[in-house]
Design a protein around this motif. Structure first.
Motif, PDB file in Angstrom:
ATOM      1  N   ASP A  14      57.905  -5.519 -29.688  1.00  0.00           N
ATOM      2  CA  ASP A  14      57.166  -6.614 -30.304  1.00  0.00           C
ATOM      3  C   ASP A  14      55.698  -6.508 -29.885  1.00  0.00           C
ATOM      4  OD1 ASP A  14      59.470  -7.714 -31.450  1.00  0.00           O
ATOM      5  OD2 ASP A  14      59.957  -8.779 -29.609  1.00  0.00           O
ATOM      6  N   THR A  61      51.776  -8.416 -30.403  1.00  0.00           N
ATOM      7  CA  THR A  61      50.922  -9.497 -30.888  1.00  0.00           C
ATOM      8  C   THR A  61      49.488  -8.996 -30.914  1.00  0.00           C
ATOM      9  OG1 THR A  61      52.379 -11.204 -29.971  1.00  0.00           O
ATOM     10  CG2 THR A  61      50.110 -11.843 -30.484  1.00  0.00           C
ATOM     11  N   THR A  94      57.356 -12.746 -27.026  1.00  0.00           N
ATOM     12  CA  THR A  94      56.480 -13.370 -28.011  1.00  0.00           C
ATOM     13  C   THR A  94      55.228 -13.891 -27.325  1.00  0.00           C
ATOM     14  OG1 THR A  94      57.595 -15.505 -27.763  1.00  0.00           O
ATOM     15  CG2 THR A  94      58.379 -14.059 -29.528  1.00  0.00           C
TER      16      THR A  94
END
Length: 764
Positions: free
Chosen positions: A585, A587, A603
């Protein structure tokens, strides 16, 4: 349909023309079956002017909308309302790297009126299913040929094509929308491959050639015949033609690809029977060609597609029997449960080496082995003997001998992707020696190598001797073909070379408790259950395992149902491909200038972190110093296994504005929690002295700084440089969630427990 080329679509949109509008019926169907239940990401393929992408955003998706027509993307982006979570990107879904997409995986991948235009649609479908999140769906909205005139059938799918599309999915729902089919596919699966023959031939002996031709990526060409059967190019020789001549002629006649008989090689001659008539098929490998596959005989073939050989056993549909036999010659073990056939393999002579090259390679090989012994990498006579015997240069033609036999970091790439990144290499001798030493192979052992290239398998065969067995496997057909050619030429024809995804082991070659050791030579993000189950009690696994994005070659020993670590070695390998590929993941902050990476999943709220970075940063010196050129990999492992919210921070050098100080040569260790970020960095305090410092941002900056500082101090006080934790690995097949005393990391397949109270003392 008039448009088949990228520039035609670009000109279409550049003239201000549009495309078929999204109907109310379509909207209603999509609202009913595709509305997400929570945060979700969608990929709109062939987005045109973006009407569907904007509607998906209304349904609740963050949308990546791609099209290969630049004018479409420009108009779509210009017309989109401000603030919508839709990103319009120019991307050719068939030819550009899928890794370049903004997200590694999607909850929805949708084609509206674009799927029929794909050339290699079956291959692309297999690739895109690898980019679906668990529970994700593929949606195809397509016209039907039954509703269109014959001259427009190329923009639609018929029922046979729809059956082919839906065959590889556990759930395949179909809806109607204004005469169009809306297909919603979920949970990829595989269906057994069947075989078929043509109608009864004229009663006589049959003779023909099946042609194996691959593109620059190693994909093999297959045709979809009008009978609904997959076939290799090929056909009957003309009177007076050789198999090689017949192969290149048929290739040109059926596909328009041009090749020379000099670039065609007969691999084997196969004999079977069809309808009580003997049939002889030559398996011919064409190694060089020019052109693009084209349907030149529409009465025989509907289209030609490139396929990964590894995908062939799961092809939806039927494979022509002689083609199946020929593919099995090119990639032994690829297809299982084949109909019976007699095979006569064609052995190609190996050119002898010049005497002076033999002498030079021998001298360099002995020198390399002496250096590996002096440096402590080899401490076993069987490993020493193997290094003195294996002629590495035979696996690396065209590479100078000095490079081949350099004992240090002589990593030699053997294949690159389109971006120039190595996807297959021959590892440095020192690392091969370490992994072979830690695998602790003995005479008579059976061992598996996952990630092939030849020299390492040859070393393993030397160590286990004539009574042992080595299986080497790779997912890449180019690598397998190369390995299968070079090993016998170097004198190691007893090594079994297998094409397959190492994530699943080597079915048919390795059963539970059948292996004494497994050596993995690709960077693995996880340890699948089959690797543990295949080992005998006390068996060894040596694997380059990634933990929070950092890679160590870790040696394990099997104890009961667990693996317990024996040693760590810092290393770098090409990433695992296939089902075991790394998915992390990410960001992005400040337009991509800063990327927060969560290799083990996580996250971060981009808007909150961006706001935190705009505030003054908190800086603190830890007081922990270290001399230059001192390894600090164990500090990264310590922080990753002791601090919640651990991640890695990268700064794009081309977009760097100095908001975050960019680390040189490595991503910074960082922690993200409570809409705040703290990162670790080295600052020079003397001519050859460096100090660990913390930069932190956001409302919890003080707390994160204090926590990270105390952990750096604890590492320096209690562990420092040489210490690595004892790592215990258990399969998660049983749904294990029980906590243990050590730090626990739950991966997809395995549970990792880190125990720093009983560390390993590793050498520098």
């Amino acid at each position: 349909m008039g448009y088949t080329q990228q520039d035609e679509w670009h000109d279409h949109y550049a003239r201000g023309e549009s495309f078929r509008a999204l109907t109310d019926t379509e909207r209603a169907v999509l609202d009913t079956v595709l509305r997400p239940q929570g945060p979700a990401v969608a990929l709109d393929v062939g987005c045109g002017l973006g009407e569907l992408a904007l509607y998906l955003h209304e349904l609740g998706y963050v949308v990546d909308a791609v099209d290969y027509a630049e004018a479409a993307i420009e108009r779509a982006a210009a017309q989109a309302p401000e603030g919508v979570a839709v990103r319009f990107l120019k991307h050719d879904i068939e030819h550009d790297n899928l890794a370049a997409l903004p997200h590694d995986a999607y909850d929805l991948i949708i084609f509206r009126l674009s799927y029929a235009f794909l050339r290699d649609r079956t291959w692309l479908s297999n690739r895109l299913r690898e980019h679906l999140r668990p529970g994700g769906r593929i949606c195809i909205i397509t016209p039907l040929t039954s509703a269109l005139p014959a001259d427009r059938h190329d923009i639609a799918l018929d029922e046979e094509e729809i059956a082919l599309v839906t065959a590889g999915w556990t759930t395949a729902n179909r809806f109607d929308a204004d005469g169009m089919a809306v297909l919603v596919l979920q949970e990829p699966t595989t269906t057994p491959l069947s075989f078929a023959d043509k109608r009864r031939p004229t009663p006589q002996g049959l003779i023909g050639a099946g042609v194996v031709v691959t593109d620059e990526q190693g994909r093999v060409l297959l045709g979809r015949s009008v009978r609904g059967v997959w076939e290799l190019p090929g056909g009957k020789p003309h009177p007076g033609e050789s198999f090689e001549q017949a192969a290149v002629r048929e290739l040109a006649e059926e596909t328009s690809l041009q090749a020379s008989p000099d670039d065609a090689q007969v691999l084997a001659v196969l004999m079977d029977t069809t309808h009580d008539i003997p049939r002889l098929t030559a398996a011919v490998r064409v190694t060089a060609h020019q052109g693009t596959p084209t349907v030149t005989e529409p009465h025989l073939f509907r289209r030609w597609e490139w396929h990964w050989p590894a995908d062939v056993p799961a092809l939806a549909g039927t494979l022509f029997t002689p083609s199946a036999h020929v593919l099995d010659i090119a990639w032994p073990g690829l297809i299982r449960d084949l109909p019976p056939v007699h095979r006569t393999l064609a052995r190609q002579p190996v050119a002898p080496e010049a005497p002076e090259r033999v002498r030079e390679s021998h001298q360099l090989r002995q020198k390399m082995t002496d250096q590996l012994i002096d440096q402590g990498y080899i401490n076993d006579t069987s490993v020493e003997t193997a290094f003195r015997r294996v002629r590495r240069h035979l696996f690396l033609p065209g590479v100078d001998l000095e490079t081949v036999y350099a004992a240090a970091d002589a990593v030699v790439p053997t294949k690159h992707n389109r971006n120039g990144k190595a996807t297959s290499t021959v590892s440095a001798p020192w690392l091969q020696a370490v992994m072979l030493r830690e695998a602790a192979l003995r005479a008579g052992d059976t061992a598996l190598e996952i990630g092939s290239n030849g020299p390492n398998a040859a070393l393993m065969q030397e160590v286990v001797g004539p009574d042992g067995r080595i299986i080497t496997m790779d997912i890449d057909p180019f690598v397998v073909e190369r390995t299968a050619r070079f090993l016998p030429a170097a004198g190691y024809d007893r090594v079994c070379v297998v094409l397959g995804d190492g994530e699943h082991g080597a079915p048919g070659f390795t059963d539970n408790g059948s292996l004494d050791a497994i050596i993995v030579t690709a960077q693995a993000p996880d340890i699948p259950p089959v690797w543990i189950a295949s080992l005998v009690e006390g068996g060894r696994l040596v694997v380059p395992l990634t933990i929070h994005g950092y890679s160590w070659a870790i040696a394990f020993e099997k104890r009961g149902h667990e693996l317990v670590s024996r040693s760590y070695t810092v290393c770098g390998f090409v990433p695992m491909q296939g089902a075991g590929a790394q998915v992390e993941d990410v960001t992005s902050l400040r337009g991509g200038e800063i990327r927060v990476r969560f290799p083990e999943g996580g996250t971060a709220e981009a808007e909150q972190l961006t706001r935190a970075l705009e505030a003054p940063r908190l800086e603190r010196r830890t007081g922990v110093t270290m001399p230059g050129n001192t390894p600090f990999d164990k500090l990264m492992l310590w922080l990753a296994t002791t601090i919640d919210g651990f991640c890695r921070l990268a700064v794009d050098p081309e977009l760097d504005t100095g908001v975050v100080q960019r680390a040189k040569g490595w991503d910074a260790a960082a922690v993200v929690r409570d809409n705040s970020l703290a990162r670790l960095l080295l600052q020079q305090t003397g001519p050859s002295t460096w100090e660990w410092c913390i930069h932190a941002y956001g409302p919890a900056a003080e707390q994160l700084t204090e926590e990270m500082t105390q952990q750096v101090i604890a590492w320096d006080r209690d562990h420092h440089i040489r210490d690595a934790p004892r790592l215990t690995v258990r399969s998660r097949l049983g749904g294990d969630t029980e906590e243990k005393g050590a730090r626990t990391l739950m991966k997809r397949h395995a549970r990792l427990d880190f125990d720093w109270t009983r560390p390993h003392r590793t050498s520098l």
